[in-house]
Design an enzyme around this catalytic site. Sequence first.
Site, PDB file in Angstrom:
ATOM      1  N   ASP A  13      43.368  57.274  14.678  1.00 33.73           N
ATOM      2  CA  ASP A  13      43.292  55.854  14.297  1.00 33.73           C
ATOM      3  C   ASP A  13      42.288  55.622  13.169  1.00 33.73           C
ATOM      4  OD1 ASP A  13      45.026  55.119  16.560  1.00 33.73           O
ATOM      5  OD2 ASP A  13      43.264  55.536  17.789  1.00 33.73           O
ATOM      6  N   HIS A  41      51.486  55.035  12.742  1.00 34.80           N
ATOM      7  CA  HIS A  41      50.957  54.578  11.459  1.00 34.80           C
ATOM      8  C   HIS A  41      51.539  53.202  11.173  1.00 34.80           C
ATOM      9  CE1 HIS A  41      49.240  58.394  10.754  1.00 34.80           C
ATOM     10  NE2 HIS A  41      50.269  58.994  10.193  1.00 34.80           N
ATOM     11  N   THR A 129      49.572  58.928  26.431  1.00 35.83           N
ATOM     12  CA  THR A 129      50.453  57.789  26.147  1.00 35.83           C
ATOM     13  C   THR A 129      51.631  57.739  27.105  1.00 35.83           C
ATOM     14  OG1 THR A 129      51.684  59.114  24.531  1.00 35.83           O
ATOM     15  CG2 THR A 129      49.857  57.762  23.694  1.00 35.83           C
ATOM     16  N   THR A 238      44.891  66.057  22.715  1.00 39.33           N
ATOM     17  CA  THR A 238      46.345  66.099  22.657  1.00 39.33           C
ATOM     18  C   THR A 238      46.798  67.522  22.982  1.00 39.33           C
ATOM     19  OG1 THR A 238      48.260  65.388  21.346  1.00 39.33           O
ATOM     20  CG2 THR A 238      46.548  66.625  20.180  1.00 39.33           C
ATOM     21  N   ARG A 304      40.669  49.765  21.395  1.00 38.85           N
ATOM     22  CA  ARG A 304      39.931  50.992  21.148  1.00 38.85           C
ATOM     23  C   ARG A 304      38.455  50.816  21.489  1.00 38.85           C
ATOM     24  NH1 ARG A 304      42.893  50.926  15.482  1.00 38.85           N
ATOM     25  NH2 ARG A 304      44.908  51.811  16.086  1.00 38.85           N
TER      26      ARG A 304
END
Length: 429
Positions: A13, A41, A129, A238, A304
């Site tokens: 981000d 994006h 996610t 990730t 965030r």
Amino acid sequence: MANVTIIGAQWGDEGKGKVVDWLASRADVVVRFQGGHNAGHTLVVGNQTYKLSLLPSGLVRGKLGVIGNGVVVDPVALLAEIGRVREQGLNVTPETLRIADNAPLILPLHAALDAAREAARGARRIGTTGRGIGPAYEDKVARRAIRICDLAEPETLDWRLDELLLHHNTLLAGLGAPTFGKAELMDQLLALAPQILPFAEPVWERLAEAKKSGARILFEGAQAVMLDVDHGTYPFVTSSNTVSGQIAAGAGVGPDAAGRVLGIAKAYSTRVGSGPFPTEQDNETGRLLGERGHEFGTVTGRARRCGWFDAALVRQAVKVGGIQGLALTKLDVLDGMTTLQIGVGYRIGGETLPHLPPGAAAQAKAEPVYETIEGWSGSTRGARSYADLPAQAIKYVRRIEELVECPVTLLSTSPERDDTILMQDPFAD
């Protein structure tokens, strides 16, 4: 011609979308080489706002988009995203988008397993996610993935589904979640095949030809170095390698194809989801940064977490990510703040460290060591040259360069594409 690789230098981000869009207008080919549809994006082109998760950003500039074999592809999500941008007037066809025929697929059972595991973790959840990215990468490494090329071979799909369901249904049942039937999945895949296969090819051949012809290639990273499965804040990471070295494996090119590596970092720090964040400001300062920076995730919509710039963390990202120049974004968010803090190290049990240790317990205990720097009262918003910046803002940027041991070669001073100060052209030969 020079190639450019763009990667995030924090936890994602960082504003890669704007920088990628700005550079894509000068590239011939834009390539995704890792990740899936778990990172987004936002691109503003004229009066259109595009929200992309899987498609290479260069498509909005009429450039050839390539999805490499290092990406895990959800075919339903891909077709939905193509449909959305087509409604906005962007014509995505097999002539403008090519996808590696050996890229692994994300199936509904991957998302189901993702969700079931997160629920079972309770307070120790990672904060994924929930889109099946991790389970899809697991299947790839375990050699049971269904790949795009398999859509052309029903006989291959038949036995691959048997292997896949043996594994996933066992896990899902153990977690108390619904299981999947083979016939339904087979029908779904056969229906998707004619929609996906026209985009598929051995993209390594196309990229080799592009390189041979002198085309400019922009490699577009997703997430960021501190989410790398090896080098990030494990296990809160990730499921792929996000460093520049991944382009060789994830796009089918040699390691020399990366060209100039540009890291993207905000002038402060943010993070979505769980995991260590030493410079986090869970206070009025953090809320102010979040409000000014509009810090909500493109994909998840989650607020965030916000904090001060962590130079020790970014320095680590520079070293392991092979970053040669830094693009610093959202400098304008700091306008008007009288005092700024920069993290320069960590204190753990009386010991001061210049880098974040790999152990989860040590990371959780890490307290930031700060350097205080004077803020500025003037505005940086919309600045397009160093002459437009307050003197103290320039000092802040210079101090960051010293601490992270990497030059700031690009400054972004607003979400607008042209509000950019370029100190060094990454495409320069």
